[in-house]
Design a protein around this motif. Structure first.
Motif, PDB file in Angstrom:
ATOM      1  N   GLY A 142     -15.654  47.064  23.701  1.00 31.48           N
ATOM      2  CA  GLY A 142     -17.029  46.686  23.411  1.00 31.48           C
ATOM      3  C   GLY A 142     -17.251  45.196  23.315  1.00 31.48           C
ATOM      4  N   THR A 143     -18.394  44.868  22.716  1.00 28.88           N
ATOM      5  CA  THR A 143     -18.795  43.488  22.494  1.00 28.88           C
ATOM      6  C   THR A 143     -18.950  43.257  20.991  1.00 28.88           C
ATOM      7  OG1 THR A 143     -21.152  43.992  22.617  1.00 28.88           O
ATOM      8  CG2 THR A 143     -20.051  43.436  24.685  1.00 28.88           C
ATOM      9  N   SER A 144     -18.967  42.003  20.605  1.00 32.18           N
ATOM     10  CA  SER A 144     -19.011  41.689  19.173  1.00 32.18           C
ATOM     11  C   SER A 144     -19.469  40.251  18.984  1.00 32.18           C
ATOM     12  CB  SER A 144     -17.608  41.875  18.575  1.00 32.18           C
ATOM     13  OG  SER A 144     -16.682  40.999  19.212  1.00 32.18           O
ATOM     14  N   GLY A 145     -19.729  39.893  17.747  1.00 32.21           N
ATOM     15  CA  GLY A 145     -19.975  38.496  17.391  1.00 32.21           C
ATOM     16  C   GLY A 145     -18.670  37.939  16.837  1.00 32.21           C
ATOM     17  N   ASP A 214     -25.887  47.298  10.654  1.00 29.96           N
ATOM     18  CA  ASP A 214     -27.080  46.639  11.183  1.00 29.96           C
ATOM     19  C   ASP A 214     -26.627  45.419  11.978  1.00 29.96           C
ATOM     20  OD1 ASP A 214     -29.793  45.750  11.468  1.00 29.96           O
ATOM     21  OD2 ASP A 214     -29.435  44.329   9.828  1.00 29.96           O
ATOM     22  N   PHE A 215     -27.404  45.068  12.996  1.00 28.99           N
ATOM     23  CA  PHE A 215     -27.091  43.904  13.833  1.00 28.99           C
ATOM     24  C   PHE A 215     -27.642  42.625  13.203  1.00 28.99           C
ATOM     25  CE2 PHE A 215     -28.202  41.123  17.479  1.00 28.99           C
ATOM     26  CZ  PHE A 215     -27.018  41.139  18.209  1.00 28.99           C
ATOM     27  N   TYR A 216     -28.759  42.731  12.484  1.00 31.22           N
ATOM     28  CA  TYR A 216     -29.444  41.535  11.977  1.00 31.22           C
ATOM     29  C   TYR A 216     -29.007  41.206  10.540  1.00 31.22           C
ATOM     30  CZ  TYR A 216     -31.967  41.305  16.325  1.00 31.22           C
ATOM     31  OH  TYR A 216     -32.268  41.163  17.655  1.00 31.22           O
ATOM     32  N   GLY A 218     -27.602  42.838   8.304  1.00 33.72           N
ATOM     33  CA  GLY A 218     -26.280  43.396   8.004  1.00 33.72           C
ATOM     34  C   GLY A 218     -25.142  42.535   8.534  1.00 33.72           C
ATOM     35  N   GLN A 219     -25.412  41.735   9.571  1.00 37.24           N
ATOM     36  CA  GLN A 219     -24.382  40.833  10.104  1.00 37.24           C
ATOM     37  C   GLN A 219     -24.670  39.387   9.695  1.00 37.24           C
ATOM     38  OE1 GLN A 219     -23.533  41.489  14.292  1.00 37.24           O
ATOM     39  NE2 GLN A 219     -23.142  43.678  13.970  1.00 37.24           N
ATOM     40  N   GLY A 220     -25.556  39.206   8.716  1.00 34.27           N
ATOM     41  CA  GLY A 220     -25.856  37.859   8.219  1.00 34.27           C
ATOM     42  C   GLY A 220     -26.647  37.023   9.219  1.00 34.27           C
ATOM     43  N   ARG A 221     -27.494  37.685  10.029  1.00 32.39           N
ATOM     44  CA  ARG A 221     -28.302  36.915  10.986  1.00 32.39           C
ATOM     45  C   ARG A 221     -29.579  36.422  10.320  1.00 32.39           C
ATOM     46  NH1 ARG A 221     -25.632  39.643  15.201  1.00 32.39           N
ATOM     47  NH2 ARG A 221     -25.469  38.255  17.011  1.00 32.39           N
ATOM     48  N   LEU A 222     -29.989  35.219  10.752  1.00 34.10           N
ATOM     49  CA  LEU A 222     -31.211  34.614  10.219  1.00 34.10           C
ATOM     50  C   LEU A 222     -32.411  34.904  11.119  1.00 34.10           C
ATOM     51  CD1 LEU A 222     -29.500  31.177   9.565  1.00 34.10           C
ATOM     52  CD2 LEU A 222     -30.302  32.708   7.754  1.00 34.10           C
ATOM     53  N   ASN A 248     -14.110  39.205  14.112  1.00 28.16           N
ATOM     54  CA  ASN A 248     -15.316  39.591  14.860  1.00 28.16           C
ATOM     55  C   ASN A 248     -16.078  40.683  14.119  1.00 28.16           C
ATOM     56  OD1 ASN A 248     -13.437  41.619  15.484  1.00 28.16           O
ATOM     57  ND2 ASN A 248     -14.151  41.858  17.573  1.00 28.16           N
ATOM     58  N   ILE A 249     -17.339  40.850  14.532  1.00 29.10           N
ATOM     59  CA  ILE A 249     -18.236  41.802  13.857  1.00 29.10           C
ATOM     60  C   ILE A 249     -18.869  42.704  14.917  1.00 29.10           C
ATOM     61  CG2 ILE A 249     -20.162  42.054  12.240  1.00 29.10           C
ATOM     62  CD1 ILE A 249     -19.984  39.076  11.616  1.00 29.10           C
ATOM     63  N   GLU A 250     -18.796  43.994  14.692  1.00 28.64           N
ATOM     64  CA  GLU A 250     -19.504  44.947  15.557  1.00 28.64           C
ATOM     65  C   GLU A 250     -19.982  46.131  14.713  1.00 28.64           C
ATOM     66  OE1 GLU A 250     -17.164  47.221  14.651  1.00 28.64           O
ATOM     67  OE2 GLU A 250     -16.891  48.084  16.632  1.00 28.64           O
ATOM     68  N   MET A 251     -20.240  47.289  15.322  1.00 29.37           N
ATOM     69  CA  MET A 251     -20.965  48.312  14.559  1.00 29.37           C
ATOM     70  C   MET A 251     -20.400  49.726  14.642  1.00 29.37           C
ATOM     71  SD  MET A 251     -24.850  46.974  15.267  1.00 29.37           S
ATOM     72  CE  MET A 251     -25.535  48.330  14.365  1.00 29.37           C
ATOM     73  N   GLU A 252     -19.177  49.885  15.135  1.00 29.62           N
ATOM     74  CA  GLU A 252     -18.629  51.245  15.248  1.00 29.62           C
ATOM     75  C   GLU A 252     -17.169  51.389  14.832  1.00 29.62           C
ATOM     76  OE1 GLU A 252     -20.060  49.744  18.045  1.00 29.62           O
ATOM     77  OE2 GLU A 252     -22.010  50.723  17.968  1.00 29.62           O
ATOM     78  N   THR A 273     -15.910  38.651  22.143  1.00 30.96           N
ATOM     79  CA  THR A 273     -16.935  37.985  21.334  1.00 30.96           C
ATOM     80  C   THR A 273     -17.958  37.337  22.276  1.00 30.96           C
ATOM     81  OG1 THR A 273     -15.709  35.885  21.234  1.00 30.96           O
ATOM     82  CG2 THR A 273     -15.265  37.495  19.502  1.00 30.96           C
ATOM     83  N   LEU A 274     -19.240  37.542  21.974  1.00 26.12           N
ATOM     84  CA  LEU A 274     -20.299  36.986  22.835  1.00 26.12           C
ATOM     85  C   LEU A 274     -20.767  35.620  22.355  1.00 26.12           C
ATOM     86  CD1 LEU A 274     -22.516  40.164  23.402  1.00 26.12           C
ATOM     87  CD2 LEU A 274     -20.559  39.351  24.742  1.00 26.12           C
ATOM     88  N   LEU A 275     -20.483  35.310  21.091  1.00 29.80           N
ATOM     89  CA  LEU A 275     -20.913  34.023  20.507  1.00 29.80           C
ATOM     90  C   LEU A 275     -20.050  33.770  19.280  1.00 29.80           C
ATOM     91  CD1 LEU A 275     -24.290  34.562  18.569  1.00 29.80           C
ATOM     92  CD2 LEU A 275     -22.628  36.331  18.997  1.00 29.80           C
ATOM     93  N   ASP A 276     -20.098  32.521  18.795  1.00 33.20           N
ATOM     94  CA  ASP A 276     -19.434  32.216  17.521  1.00 33.20           C
ATOM     95  C   ASP A 276     -20.516  32.185  16.451  1.00 33.20           C
ATOM     96  OD1 ASP A 276     -18.109  31.297  15.324  1.00 33.20           O
ATOM     97  OD2 ASP A 276     -17.447  29.397  16.217  1.00 33.20           O
TER      98      ASP A 276
HETATM   99  O1  LIG Z   1     -23.122  39.549  17.263  1.00 34.29           O
HETATM  100  C1  LIG Z   1     -22.882  40.642  17.790  1.00 34.29           C
HETATM  101  C2  LIG Z   1     -22.701  40.777  19.184  1.00 34.29           C
HETATM  102  C3  LIG Z   1     -22.474  42.021  19.703  1.00 34.29           C
HETATM  103  N1  LIG Z   1     -22.434  43.085  18.865  1.00 34.29           N
HETATM  104  C4  LIG Z   1     -22.608  42.959  17.533  1.00 34.29           C
HETATM  105  O2  LIG Z   1     -22.579  43.959  16.806  1.00 34.29           O
HETATM  106  N2  LIG Z   1     -22.820  41.734  17.026  1.00 34.29           N
END
Ligand SMILES: O=c1cc[nH]c(=O)[nH]1
Ligand SMILES: O=P(O)(O)O[C@H]1O[C@H](CO)[C@@H](O)[C@H]1O
Length: 313
Positions: A142-145, A214-216, A218-222, A248-252, A273-276
């Protein structure tokens, strides 16, 4: 009332002694028929041992298109006969999940988040059990932050952790909280890291993966529709995560690790990881770069599969 905690961190798991896929449900064998509703498959309507009995590798990821592309890629990588265009979605009778089979590999989508992948995993593990599959290895690709990693880094998970950095997954069952371990197969993670040496241009690390609901926020997004914290609080949380070993952070990953472990399935989580996240929240990388990043876990797992089948050294 405080939740009741039942600790199942050790006793449901048999240290990978069995090779046949098994389920941990005493009710299943007394059922005349098992309908795998979200796959549109069933034990009476489909000959599951004939359709799936030779499956040795299962790769799962969020999107149906990605998992179809991965199946087509693996068809070529494994040198299978036939036209890639003919690979059909076995779950085409439902639009919940997509499933593709190429040789000994199943490629399945799971949607986003714990509830979605959890439903898919219940039905997948039952499918493998009904089909009498043996020695199956599962991968989430998968993908992640990323946290403190350059974008495009592949993270092989050693421990999937929750938002409190605990290597556990909590499931509410009959009003009680059941806690399951999210330990993944250490040997498999090490073998994947060895395979990554074939891709020197793709940075690859082993680390903890945090799974959020959560993506927002829940992952500490502003940058969500809601945000209840400051930039400083966000960075403090991410620093704490980094210090706890999270890369890294993802959701599953937690439910994936927990369910595979209880059912004695060897499993790995490999996410790019798609971003730092120390640098930002928005995913602004150009589409073609993101597509190339998404292929990195696929290439790594493809190499592992080919190595397991004796197709490469
Ligand atoms: O930041 C990200 C990028 C991909 N998937 C996530 O869950 N978080
Ligand atoms: O790239 P996939 O595997 O879909 O997974 C990640 O991407 C989604 C969020 O964009 C979440 O489901 C997260 O786990």
């Amino acid at each position: 009332m405080a939740p009741i905690l039942l600790n199942c961190m050790g006793n449901e798991h048999d240290d990978y002694i069995k090779t046949e896929v098994h389920v941990k449900n005493p009710h299943l064998d007394s059922m005349e028929e098992d309908i795998l509703y979200h796959f549109n498959l069933g034990t009476k309507t489909h000959d599951l041992p004939r359709m799936f009995g030779d499956v040795k590798f299962v790769c799962v990821g969020g999107s149906g298109n990605r998992m179809r592309a991965f199946a087509q890629f693996m068809h070529q990588e494994l040198g299978l006969l036939g036209d890639v265009g003919d690979i059909r979605d076995i779950c085409e009778g439902t639009d919940r999940y997509s499933m593709y089979k190429v040789g000994p590999l199943l490629s399945i989508s799971h949607g986003m988040g714990v509830p979605s992948i959890s439903i898919m995993l219940h039905e997948l593990i039952k499918l493998l059990y009904h089909a009498h599959c043996r020695d199956v290895v599962l991968f989430r690709i998968g993908t992640s932050g990323g946290i403190g990693l350059s974008p495009g880094t592949v993270v092989i998970t050693d421990h999937a952790v929750d938002s409190f950095f605990r290597p556990q997954f909590e499931q509410v069952v009959l009003g009680k909280v059941i806690v399951r371990s999210t330990e993944l197969d250490e040997g498999l993670a090490g073998e994947l890291l060895l395979c990554s040496k074939a891709f020197p241009e793709q940075p690859t690390v082993i680390g903890h993966t945090m799974c959020t609901h959560d993506f927002y926020e829940g992952q500490g997004r502003l940058d969500g529709a809601l945000c209840s914290f400051s930039t400083e609080e966000k960075l403090e949380y991410l620093s704490k995560a980094y210090d706890a070993g999270v890369r890294n952070i993802e959701m599953e990953s937690t439910v994936f690790a927990a369910m595979c472990r209880v059912c004695d399935l060897r499993a790995a989580v490999v996410c790019v990881t798609l971003l730092d996240r120390f640098q930002g929240d928005q995913i602004s990388t150009p589409h073609d770069v993101l597509v190339e990043y998404q292929q990195r876990p696929q290439c790594l797992v493809a190499r592992f599969i080919k190595k397991s089948l004796g197709l490469v050294e």
